[in-house]
Design a protein around this motif. Structure first.
Motif, PDB file in Angstrom:
ATOM      1  N   UNK A 180       7.085 -31.345  51.911  1.00  0.00           N
ATOM      2  CA  UNK A 180       7.306 -30.120  51.325  1.00  0.00           C
ATOM      3  C   UNK A 180       7.231 -29.860  49.808  1.00  0.00           C
ATOM      4  N   UNK A 181       7.257 -30.873  48.928  1.00  0.00           N
ATOM      5  CA  UNK A 181       6.729 -30.646  47.638  1.00  0.00           C
ATOM      6  C   UNK A 181       5.298 -30.377  47.643  1.00  0.00           C
ATOM      7  N   UNK A 182       4.574 -31.097  48.441  1.00  0.00           N
ATOM      8  CA  UNK A 182       3.090 -30.979  48.538  1.00  0.00           C
ATOM      9  C   UNK A 182       2.878 -29.345  48.888  1.00  0.00           C
ATOM     10  N   UNK A 183       3.368 -28.883  49.812  1.00  0.00           N
ATOM     11  CA  UNK A 183       3.346 -27.655  50.572  1.00  0.00           C
ATOM     12  C   UNK A 183       3.627 -26.476  49.829  1.00  0.00           C
ATOM     13  N   UNK A 184       4.850 -26.706  49.201  1.00  0.00           N
ATOM     14  CA  UNK A 184       5.716 -25.500  48.322  1.00  0.00           C
ATOM     15  C   UNK A 184       5.051 -25.411  47.039  1.00  0.00           C
ATOM     16  N   UNK A 185       4.947 -26.645  46.421  1.00  0.00           N
ATOM     17  CA  UNK A 185       4.711 -26.527  44.997  1.00  0.00           C
ATOM     18  C   UNK A 185       3.024 -27.007  44.538  1.00  0.00           C
ATOM     19  N   UNK A 186       2.627 -28.009  44.932  1.00  0.00           N
ATOM     20  CA  UNK A 186       1.203 -28.542  44.394  1.00  0.00           C
ATOM     21  C   UNK A 186       0.093 -27.767  45.158  1.00  0.00           C
ATOM     22  N   UNK A 187       0.228 -27.871  46.696  1.00  0.00           N
ATOM     23  CA  UNK A 187      -0.607 -26.866  47.302  1.00  0.00           C
ATOM     24  C   UNK A 187      -0.555 -25.311  47.405  1.00  0.00           C
ATOM     25  N   UNK A 188       0.476 -24.781  47.077  1.00  0.00           N
ATOM     26  CA  UNK A 188       0.722 -23.281  47.174  1.00  0.00           C
ATOM     27  C   UNK A 188       0.057 -22.794  45.583  1.00  0.00           C
ATOM     28  N   UNK A 189      -0.001 -23.623  44.957  1.00  0.00           N
ATOM     29  CA  UNK A 189      -0.562 -23.294  43.425  1.00  0.00           C
ATOM     30  C   UNK A 189      -1.744 -22.910  43.399  1.00  0.00           C
ATOM     31  N   UNK A 190      -2.643 -23.674  44.343  1.00  0.00           N
ATOM     32  CA  UNK A 190      -4.022 -23.738  44.579  1.00  0.00           C
ATOM     33  C   UNK A 190      -4.567 -23.057  45.777  1.00  0.00           C
ATOM     34  N   UNK A 191      -3.527 -22.863  46.803  1.00  0.00           N
ATOM     35  CA  UNK A 191      -3.994 -22.252  47.941  1.00  0.00           C
ATOM     36  C   UNK A 191      -3.120 -21.173  48.526  1.00  0.00           C
ATOM     37  N   UNK A 192      -3.507 -20.093  49.064  1.00  0.00           N
ATOM     38  CA  UNK A 192      -2.841 -19.048  49.305  1.00  0.00           C
ATOM     39  C   UNK A 192      -2.005 -19.265  50.524  1.00  0.00           C
ATOM     40  N   UNK A 193      -0.415 -19.205  50.466  1.00  0.00           N
ATOM     41  CA  UNK A 193       0.170 -19.623  51.441  1.00  0.00           C
ATOM     42  C   UNK A 193       1.101 -18.247  51.691  1.00  0.00           C
ATOM     43  N   UNK A 194       2.050 -18.269  52.587  1.00  0.00           N
ATOM     44  CA  UNK A 194       2.886 -17.025  52.712  1.00  0.00           C
ATOM     45  C   UNK A 194       4.165 -17.096  51.514  1.00  0.00           C
ATOM     46  N   UNK A 195       4.164 -18.240  50.881  1.00  0.00           N
ATOM     47  CA  UNK A 195       5.274 -18.531  50.037  1.00  0.00           C
ATOM     48  C   UNK A 195       4.503 -18.724  48.613  1.00  0.00           C
ATOM     49  N   UNK A 196       3.192 -18.594  48.485  1.00  0.00           N
ATOM     50  CA  UNK A 196       2.529 -18.639  47.109  1.00  0.00           C
ATOM     51  C   UNK A 196       3.216 -17.530  46.164  1.00  0.00           C
ATOM     52  N   UNK A 197       3.514 -17.903  44.975  1.00  0.00           N
ATOM     53  CA  UNK A 197       3.935 -16.774  44.108  1.00  0.00           C
ATOM     54  C   UNK A 197       3.024 -15.584  43.858  1.00  0.00           C
ATOM     55  N   UNK A 198       3.500 -14.358  43.822  1.00  0.00           N
ATOM     56  CA  UNK A 198       2.644 -13.170  43.637  1.00  0.00           C
ATOM     57  C   UNK A 198       1.823 -13.555  42.475  1.00  0.00           C
ATOM     58  N   UNK A 199       2.341 -14.059  41.372  1.00  0.00           N
ATOM     59  CA  UNK A 199       1.634 -14.228  40.056  1.00  0.00           C
ATOM     60  C   UNK A 199       0.397 -14.993  40.279  1.00  0.00           C
ATOM     61  N   UNK A 200       0.274 -15.880  41.369  1.00  0.00           N
ATOM     62  CA  UNK A 200      -0.954 -16.621  41.604  1.00  0.00           C
ATOM     63  C   UNK A 200      -2.358 -15.658  41.824  1.00  0.00           C
ATOM     64  N   UNK A 201      -1.917 -14.561  42.643  1.00  0.00           N
ATOM     65  CA  UNK A 201      -2.791 -13.501  43.096  1.00  0.00           C
ATOM     66  C   UNK A 201      -3.741 -14.060  44.158  1.00  0.00           C
ATOM     67  N   UNK A 202      -3.172 -14.796  45.334  1.00  0.00           N
ATOM     68  CA  UNK A 202      -4.054 -15.576  46.003  1.00  0.00           C
ATOM     69  C   UNK A 202      -3.602 -14.847  47.511  1.00  0.00           C
ATOM     70  N   UNK A 203      -4.778 -14.639  48.296  1.00  0.00           N
ATOM     71  CA  UNK A 203      -4.546 -14.135  49.640  1.00  0.00           C
ATOM     72  C   UNK A 203      -4.244 -15.331  50.674  1.00  0.00           C
ATOM     73  N   UNK A 204      -3.885 -15.077  51.829  1.00  0.00           N
ATOM     74  CA  UNK A 204      -3.515 -16.229  52.550  1.00  0.00           C
ATOM     75  C   UNK A 204      -4.786 -17.217  52.975  1.00  0.00           C
ATOM     76  N   UNK A 205      -4.615 -18.293  52.695  1.00  0.00           N
ATOM     77  CA  UNK A 205      -5.576 -19.314  52.741  1.00  0.00           C
ATOM     78  C   UNK A 205      -6.837 -18.932  51.840  1.00  0.00           C
ATOM     79  N   UNK A 206      -6.736 -18.531  50.736  1.00  0.00           N
ATOM     80  CA  UNK A 206      -7.752 -18.332  49.679  1.00  0.00           C
ATOM     81  C   UNK A 206      -7.408 -19.124  48.726  1.00  0.00           C
ATOM     82  N   UNK A 207      -8.427 -19.977  48.038  1.00  0.00           N
ATOM     83  CA  UNK A 207      -8.451 -20.996  46.935  1.00  0.00           C
ATOM     84  C   UNK A 207      -8.406 -20.402  45.697  1.00  0.00           C
TER      85      UNK A 207
END
Length: 165
Positions: free
Chosen positions: A35-62
Motif C-alpha cells: 500500500x505504501x508503494x502504490x499509494x505514496x511512492x508509485x503514485x507520485x511518479x505514475x498516474x493512478x486513480x488516487x494520484x494527487x491532482x497537483x501531480x498533473x498526471x493522466x492514468x498510467x502516465x509517468x
C-alpha cells in the motif's frame, strides 16, 4: 499444457509457515509495504486513480521529470529513459497493489527488487544510510516475498488451491 500449468503453479503457490499467525504477521507487513508503494511512492511518479491532482498526471502516465532523472543514471538507462522510468514507476504503483493483494507476489517482488536495487545503487548511493533506508526496506521485503510468496493470506494461495483441485 501440463508443463505450463506446473510452472504457473510453482510461480504462484506460496510457501506457508507452520503456524497461521506467522503467515498473518508476514501478510500484514506485505500489505502495508504494498500500500505504501502504490499509494505514496508509485503514485507520485505514475498516474493512478488516487494520484494527487497537483501531480498533473493522466492514468498510467509517468511524471515528466522522472525519465530525465533515470537518464542521469547513464548506461542503458540513458538509452531508454522513458522505458525504464515507466517500468520503475509501474513496478512501484501496480506492483505495490499486486504485493498488497498477494497476487502474483513473486513476479511483483522480482520487479520491485530490481527497482529498489537501481534506486539504491544509482539514485541513493552516496547519501546517508537514512536516505537509502526506504529503498532498502522495500528491497528486503521484496526478497522475502520473492522466495516465500504471499503465504496463506493472499490471492496466490487461493489461486494455487483452485489450480491443484
Amino acid at each position: 499444457m501440463k508443463t505450463i500449468k506446473r510452472y504457473f503453479l510453482q510461480l504462484t503457490q506460496p510457501i506457508t509457515q507452520k503456524h497461521w499467525f506467522a503467515d498473518l504477521l508476514f501478510a500484514f507487513i506485505r500489505i502495508i509495504c504494498g500500500l505504501l508503494l502504490a499509494i505514496d511512492f508509485g503514485a507520485g511518479k505514475f498516474g493512478m486513480p488516487w494520484t494527487a491532482e497537483s501531480q498533473n498526471l493522466g492514468l498510467f502516465e509517468v511524471a515528466a521529470w522522472f525519465p530525465e532523472d533515470v537518464a542521469n543514471y547513464g548506461g542503458i538507462f540513458a538509452l531508454f529513459p522513458v522505458f525504464f522510468a515507466w517500468m520503475g514507476a509501474c513496478s512501484e504503483a501496480v506492483g505495490g497493489i499486486f504485493l498488497a493483494l498477494g497476487l502474483q507476489t513473486r513476479i511483483a517482488s522480482f520487479l520491485l527488487m530490481c527497482t529498489m536495487l537501481v534506486a539504491i545503487f544509482l539514485q541513493k548511493w552516496g547519501q546517508s544510510t537514512w536516505g537509502m533506508l526506504p529503498a532498502m526496506g522495500f528491497l528486503w521485503i521484496a526478497i522475502y516475498n520473492l522466495y516465500f510468496g504471499s503465504g496463506r493470506f493472499g490471492l496466490d494461495y487461493l489461486i494455487s488451491k483452485k489450480i491443484k483441485a
